[in-house]
Design a protein around this motif. Structure first.
Motif, PDB file in Angstrom:
ATOM      1  N   VAL A   9       0.810  -1.019  -0.051  1.00  0.00           N
ATOM      2  CA  VAL A   9      -0.061  -0.087   0.082  1.00  0.00           C
ATOM      3  C   VAL A   9       0.867   1.368   0.023  1.00  0.00           C
ATOM      4  O   VAL A   9       2.031   1.195   0.296  1.00  0.00           O
ATOM      5  CB  VAL A   9      -1.130  -0.072   1.293  1.00  0.00           C
ATOM      6  N   ASP A  10       0.142   2.432  -0.312  1.00  0.00           N
ATOM      7  CA  ASP A  10       0.837   3.701  -0.103  1.00  0.00           C
ATOM      8  C   ASP A  10       1.052   4.256   1.085  1.00  0.00           C
ATOM      9  O   ASP A  10       2.218   4.626   1.317  1.00  0.00           O
ATOM     10  CB  ASP A  10       0.151   4.638  -1.078  1.00  0.00           C
ATOM     11  N   VAL A  11       0.050   3.729   1.969  1.00  0.00           N
ATOM     12  CA  VAL A  11       0.350   4.393   3.444  1.00  0.00           C
ATOM     13  C   VAL A  11      -0.159   3.286   4.526  1.00  0.00           C
ATOM     14  O   VAL A  11      -1.048   2.738   4.081  1.00  0.00           O
ATOM     15  CB  VAL A  11      -0.651   5.653   3.494  1.00  0.00           C
ATOM     16  N   HIS A  12       0.468   3.248   5.375  1.00  0.00           N
ATOM     17  CA  HIS A  12       0.189   2.358   6.611  1.00  0.00           C
ATOM     18  C   HIS A  12       0.063   3.288   7.658  1.00  0.00           C
ATOM     19  O   HIS A  12       1.019   3.695   7.988  1.00  0.00           O
ATOM     20  CB  HIS A  12       1.217   1.236   6.810  1.00  0.00           C
ATOM     21  N   VAL A  13      -1.160   3.179   8.145  1.00  0.00           N
ATOM     22  CA  VAL A  13      -1.283   4.161   9.399  1.00  0.00           C
ATOM     23  C   VAL A  13      -1.538   3.085  10.521  1.00  0.00           C
ATOM     24  O   VAL A  13      -2.408   2.148  10.834  1.00  0.00           O
ATOM     25  CB  VAL A  13      -2.698   4.791   9.150  1.00  0.00           C
ATOM     26  N   ALA A  14      -0.504   3.026  11.346  1.00  0.00           N
ATOM     27  CA  ALA A  14      -0.227   2.165  12.639  1.00  0.00           C
ATOM     28  C   ALA A  14      -1.061   2.564  13.789  1.00  0.00           C
ATOM     29  O   ALA A  14      -0.581   2.938  14.664  1.00  0.00           O
ATOM     30  CB  ALA A  14       1.242   1.844  12.853  1.00  0.00           C
ATOM     31  N   ALA A  15      -2.401   2.205  13.335  1.00  0.00           N
ATOM     32  CA  ALA A  15      -3.321   2.581  14.841  1.00  0.00           C
ATOM     33  C   ALA A  15      -4.600   1.971  14.725  1.00  0.00           C
ATOM     34  O   ALA A  15      -4.849   1.243  13.689  1.00  0.00           O
ATOM     35  CB  ALA A  15      -3.509   4.152  14.872  1.00  0.00           C
ATOM     36  N   GLY A  16      -5.423   1.969  15.790  1.00  0.00           N
ATOM     37  CA  GLY A  16      -6.775   1.381  15.671  1.00  0.00           C
ATOM     38  C   GLY A  16      -7.851   1.799  15.105  1.00  0.00           C
ATOM     39  O   GLY A  16      -7.860   2.933  14.803  1.00  0.00           O
ATOM     40  N   ALA A  17      -8.537   0.976  14.461  1.00  0.00           N
ATOM     41  CA  ALA A  17      -9.480   1.608  13.307  1.00  0.00           C
ATOM     42  C   ALA A  17     -10.484   2.420  14.122  1.00  0.00           C
ATOM     43  O   ALA A  17     -11.069   3.515  13.701  1.00  0.00           O
ATOM     44  CB  ALA A  17     -10.328   0.414  12.742  1.00  0.00           C
ATOM     45  N   SER A  18     -11.019   2.235  15.174  1.00  0.00           N
ATOM     46  CA  SER A  18     -12.088   3.047  16.075  1.00  0.00           C
ATOM     47  C   SER A  18     -11.530   4.462  16.453  1.00  0.00           C
ATOM     48  O   SER A  18     -12.357   5.306  16.695  1.00  0.00           O
ATOM     49  CB  SER A  18     -12.430   2.331  17.190  1.00  0.00           C
ATOM     50  N   ASP A  19     -10.244   4.468  16.372  1.00  0.00           N
ATOM     51  CA  ASP A  19      -9.804   5.998  16.848  1.00  0.00           C
ATOM     52  C   ASP A  19      -9.400   6.664  15.573  1.00  0.00           C
ATOM     53  O   ASP A  19      -9.909   7.849  15.237  1.00  0.00           O
ATOM     54  CB  ASP A  19      -8.221   5.712  17.444  1.00  0.00           C
ATOM     55  N   VAL A  20      -8.925   5.843  14.464  1.00  0.00           N
ATOM     56  CA  VAL A  20      -8.598   6.548  13.270  1.00  0.00           C
ATOM     57  C   VAL A  20      -9.567   6.926  12.298  1.00  0.00           C
ATOM     58  O   VAL A  20      -9.774   8.215  11.783  1.00  0.00           O
ATOM     59  CB  VAL A  20      -7.481   5.601  12.445  1.00  0.00           C
ATOM     60  N   LEU A  21     -10.686   6.037  12.100  1.00  0.00           N
ATOM     61  CA  LEU A  21     -11.497   6.262  11.064  1.00  0.00           C
ATOM     62  C   LEU A  21     -12.468   7.418  11.432  1.00  0.00           C
ATOM     63  O   LEU A  21     -12.704   8.417  10.634  1.00  0.00           O
ATOM     64  CB  LEU A  21     -12.691   4.905  11.018  1.00  0.00           C
ATOM     65  N   PRO A  22     -12.976   7.550  12.857  1.00  0.00           N
ATOM     66  CA  PRO A  22     -13.780   9.181  12.924  1.00  0.00           C
ATOM     67  C   PRO A  22     -12.689  10.077  12.692  1.00  0.00           C
ATOM     68  O   PRO A  22     -13.416  11.124  12.189  1.00  0.00           O
ATOM     69  CB  PRO A  22     -14.073   8.733  14.420  1.00  0.00           C
ATOM     70  N   GLN A  23     -11.777  10.350  12.976  1.00  0.00           N
ATOM     71  CA  GLN A  23     -10.779  11.328  12.828  1.00  0.00           C
ATOM     72  C   GLN A  23     -10.844  11.607  11.421  1.00  0.00           C
ATOM     73  O   GLN A  23     -10.849  12.769  10.920  1.00  0.00           O
ATOM     74  CB  GLN A  23      -9.364  10.897  13.205  1.00  0.00           C
ATOM     75  N   LEU A  24     -10.680  10.379  10.406  1.00  0.00           N
ATOM     76  CA  LEU A  24     -10.650  10.665   8.826  1.00  0.00           C
ATOM     77  C   LEU A  24     -11.820  11.203   8.449  1.00  0.00           C
ATOM     78  O   LEU A  24     -11.709  12.026   7.505  1.00  0.00           O
ATOM     79  CB  LEU A  24     -10.431   9.236   8.463  1.00  0.00           C
ATOM     80  N   VAL A  25     -13.049  10.756   8.763  1.00  0.00           N
ATOM     81  CA  VAL A  25     -14.146  11.297   8.338  1.00  0.00           C
ATOM     82  C   VAL A  25     -14.567  12.945   8.627  1.00  0.00           C
ATOM     83  O   VAL A  25     -14.671  13.759   8.023  1.00  0.00           O
ATOM     84  CB  VAL A  25     -15.470  10.396   9.165  1.00  0.00           C
ATOM     85  N   ARG A  26     -13.846  13.235   9.930  1.00  0.00           N
ATOM     86  CA  ARG A  26     -13.913  14.445  10.350  1.00  0.00           C
ATOM     87  C   ARG A  26     -12.889  15.516   9.358  1.00  0.00           C
ATOM     88  O   ARG A  26     -13.283  16.592   9.039  1.00  0.00           O
ATOM     89  CB  ARG A  26     -13.316  14.791  11.774  1.00  0.00           C
ATOM     90  N   HIS A  27     -11.779  14.852   9.354  1.00  0.00           N
ATOM     91  CA  HIS A  27     -10.614  15.636   8.008  1.00  0.00           C
ATOM     92  C   HIS A  27     -11.619  15.624   6.752  1.00  0.00           C
ATOM     93  O   HIS A  27     -11.361  16.845   6.057  1.00  0.00           O
ATOM     94  CB  HIS A  27      -9.743  14.691   8.101  1.00  0.00           C
ATOM     95  N   ILE A  28     -12.148  14.773   6.443  1.00  0.00           N
ATOM     96  CA  ILE A  28     -12.816  14.607   5.009  1.00  0.00           C
ATOM     97  C   ILE A  28     -13.986  15.522   4.959  1.00  0.00           C
ATOM     98  O   ILE A  28     -13.950  16.372   3.951  1.00  0.00           O
ATOM     99  CB  ILE A  28     -13.238  13.055   4.651  1.00  0.00           C
ATOM    100  N   PHE A  29     -15.022  15.638   6.079  1.00  0.00           N
ATOM    101  CA  PHE A  29     -15.978  16.354   6.085  1.00  0.00           C
ATOM    102  C   PHE A  29     -15.827  17.374   7.209  1.00  0.00           C
ATOM    103  O   PHE A  29     -16.746  16.863   8.257  1.00  0.00           O
ATOM    104  CB  PHE A  29     -17.199  15.568   5.661  1.00  0.00           C
ATOM    105  N   PRO A  30     -15.027  18.373   7.194  1.00  0.00           N
ATOM    106  CA  PRO A  30     -15.057  19.085   8.630  1.00  0.00           C
ATOM    107  C   PRO A  30     -16.235  19.783   9.038  1.00  0.00           C
ATOM    108  O   PRO A  30     -16.488  20.249  10.211  1.00  0.00           O
ATOM    109  CB  PRO A  30     -13.860  20.069   8.120  1.00  0.00           C
ATOM    110  N   ASN A  31     -17.467  19.922   7.970  1.00  0.00           N
ATOM    111  CA  ASN A  31     -18.533  20.530   8.399  1.00  0.00           C
ATOM    112  C   ASN A  31     -19.831  19.402   8.574  1.00  0.00           C
ATOM    113  O   ASN A  31     -19.960  18.563   7.665  1.00  0.00           O
ATOM    114  CB  ASN A  31     -19.142  21.523   7.570  1.00  0.00           C
TER     115      ASN A  31
END
Length: 250
Positions: free
Chosen positions: A228-250
């Motif tokens: 893969v291009d990027v490996h995020v070494a963290a738990g899904a339940s922590d990372v995924l909500p943050q990702l969604v907030r970054h993608i859709f800040p409002n």
């Protein structure tokens, strides 16, 4: 994480591949890997791949059901976590976002992922059916309080509609995956899985070869991390909500 968020924001067609690591944050045990119950052997001295296999269900239904029941009780007692909810939200915002899951717990549906864009490649725990006559029976929950293995009125052994080890994947699910993969994905993200099965690796490699973005979200590195291009070494339940907030800040 910002790189993953930027890629998903720009992507139109997205495939999220999920494995046991996602549901581990709900308290479910994984088979192997970090926190795996069966990194060595089961208490019966067998690899989990043998104990939870189609051949074992036919040879020794009681032994196989011992571990099916363990997984079933864990799934029933737990609930979807923030990672499942974040994926469902991503699918709500991105109408061409698909989920391919190895998990049989049904948590994606419970969290709100649309069934028409959800490929449950190993099936889901639910109503049992008879291996002899094919008749459906009650839900798994009803049978867990009774002697195991559960039996049909005809005397045959009941089983859940899931893929056990050494069994073929359902043709209908594979056909849906191949159909969508043929259309191409702009981004493919593997979440909570270290498996290198063809149905996981192929979409990742196809996306990379066509110039798409690929990522893995998992606390531990694996073979997939090298693909893969990027490996995020963290738990899904922590990372995924943050990702969604970054993608859709409002």
């Amino acid at each position: 994480m910002q790189q993953v968020a930027d890629a998903l924001r720009q992507a139109e067609r997205i495939l999220i591949i999920t494995g046991a690591g996602l549901s581990a944050d709900s308290g479910l045990p994984t088979y192997r890997g970090v926190g795996g119950l069966y990194n060595d052997r089961t208490e019966d001295g067998l690899p989990i791949e043998t104990a939870l296999s189609g051949p074992m269900l036919r040879l020794d239904p009681a032994l196989c059901w011992k571990y099916l029941a363990e997984i079933g009780r864990a799934c029933i007692s737990a609930k979807p976590n923030a990672g499942h909810a974040a994926i469902a939200e991503l699918q709500r915002r991105k109408p061409n976002c698909w989920v391919l899951t190895q998990n049989i717990d049904g948590y994606h549906r419970e969290a709100g992922s649309p069934p028409q864009r959800l490929i449950e490649i190993h099936g889901t725990l639910g109503h049992l059916y008879c291996m002899s006559c094919g008749e459906p029976s009650e839900e798994l929950t009803e049978h867990l309080a009774r002697p195991l293995p559960p039996l049909c009125a005809c005397g045959g052994v009941l089983r859940p509609p899931v893929v056990l080890f050494d069994e073929m994947l359902p043709e209908s699910a594979l056909a849906r995956l191949h159909e969508e993969s043929a259309k191409g994905f702009d981004a493919v993200v593997a979440v909570g899985t270290s498996a290198s099965f063809a149905y996981i690796v192929e979409p990742l490699l196809r996306a990379r070869h066509s110039g798409g973005f690929t990522a893995q979200i998992d606390p531990a590195a694996s073979e997939l991390s090298l693909m893969v291009d990027v490996h995020v070494a963290a738990g899904a339940s922590d990372v995924l909500p943050q990702l969604v907030r970054h993608i859709f800040p409002n």
